[in-house]
Design an enzyme around this catalytic site. Sequence first.
Site, PDB file in Angstrom:
ATOM      1  CB  THR A 179      11.611  33.181 -49.376  1.00 52.49           C
ATOM      2  OG1 THR A 179      12.546  32.166 -49.099  1.00 52.49           O
ATOM      3  CG2 THR A 179      11.822  34.365 -48.464  1.00 52.49           C
ATOM      4  CB  THR A 207      12.340  35.232 -52.821  1.00 49.81           C
ATOM      5  OG1 THR A 207      12.097  33.884 -53.225  1.00 49.81           O
ATOM      6  CG2 THR A 207      11.910  36.123 -53.973  1.00 49.81           C
TER       7      THR A 207
HETATM    8  N1  GLY Z   1      15.740  32.590 -49.510  1.00 45.68           N
HETATM    9  C1  GLY Z   1      15.430  31.742 -48.469  1.00 45.68           C
HETATM   10  C2  GLY Z   1      16.482  30.841 -48.052  1.00 45.68           C
HETATM   11  O1  GLY Z   1      17.332  30.481 -48.843  1.00 45.68           O
HETATM   12  O2  GLY Z   1      16.504  30.452 -46.904  1.00 45.68           O
END
Ligand code: GLY
Length: 314
Positions: free
Chosen positions: A176, A227
């Site tokens: 992410t 993230t």
């Molecule tokens: N952190 C991104 C997701 O889990 O979608």
Amino acid sequence: MNVEKYVAVVDIGRLGKPAIVAHGGAGGWQVERVGEALQVLKKAVEVGLKQKTALDMVVEAIAVLEDSGILNAGIGSVLTFDGRVQMDAGLMYRGWAAGVGAVSYPRNPIRLAKEVYTRTRHVLLVGADADMLAAKLGLPKHPGPSASNFEKWVKSRMNAKKLKWAAPLLQLYGDTVGAVALDQEGHLAAGASTGGISLKHPGRVGDSPIPGAGYYAEDGLGACSATGIGETILLGMVCRKIVELLSKKSPVEAVKHVLYEHTSRFGADTVGVIVLSAEGEAVAGINTRAMPIGYGGMRSGVMLLERNGKVLEP
Ligand code: GLY
């Protein structure tokens, strides 16, 4: 569990005003991918610093990361269990937030989130109707799965055939992206964008479009972007918690507090954050193997933060 062993926090220091911090995702990070990621983050910070408002600093920096194709967001997005691109993104600025979930149409979901922020009073738009808005507004269209992500999908699908799609595949999360910014006027913004977890169930939405979870910003306190494994970040409300703690703890202490708590509850390899205080102090933390970071303001640079606390600066 000795959580301190799994958490690394780096005090990037005072960046002043304006300032920006961006990341390319907490995760496994093979050495050969790091150089390219740091180059992209350098560009994202440069582009971000050219903008006037914290909102545009975050949006334009994240759009560079989405366009890179080498990070798990925008055109580099990983694929769902049935081989589609479904992305999430969100942002917060001046007391309001907007996110989009499970969208496939826009090349830059963060730009669609900005449209939701500026054109509506909604906080979250999802799926086909959010895609329809992107098309109606004439936003550039996503080109579909990249060749390399399609190849990875084919391989991981074969390995995953005997598994149910859920828990074991949470380990396969990608990178992410996110950014936090403080503008000349003292306003803060935070944003996140992602292709989600590789092989996720179609329709799954993670933390990245949800304020308080994947991002949070409050003028006078600070901004945070997260993230990692979205399900744990949603349950932990990581960014809201960190920003609230900035009223009584230093940024380093606030990040440590929440990451220790998160690691003890959900285990290691679940989260990474970047934080910017209202005074322009920047901090980052992870409980994963590594996270590439770019920052700019009075000083600019890029670094790879590693779990052992080592910081590699090219
Ligand atoms: N952190 C991104 C997701 O889990 O979608």
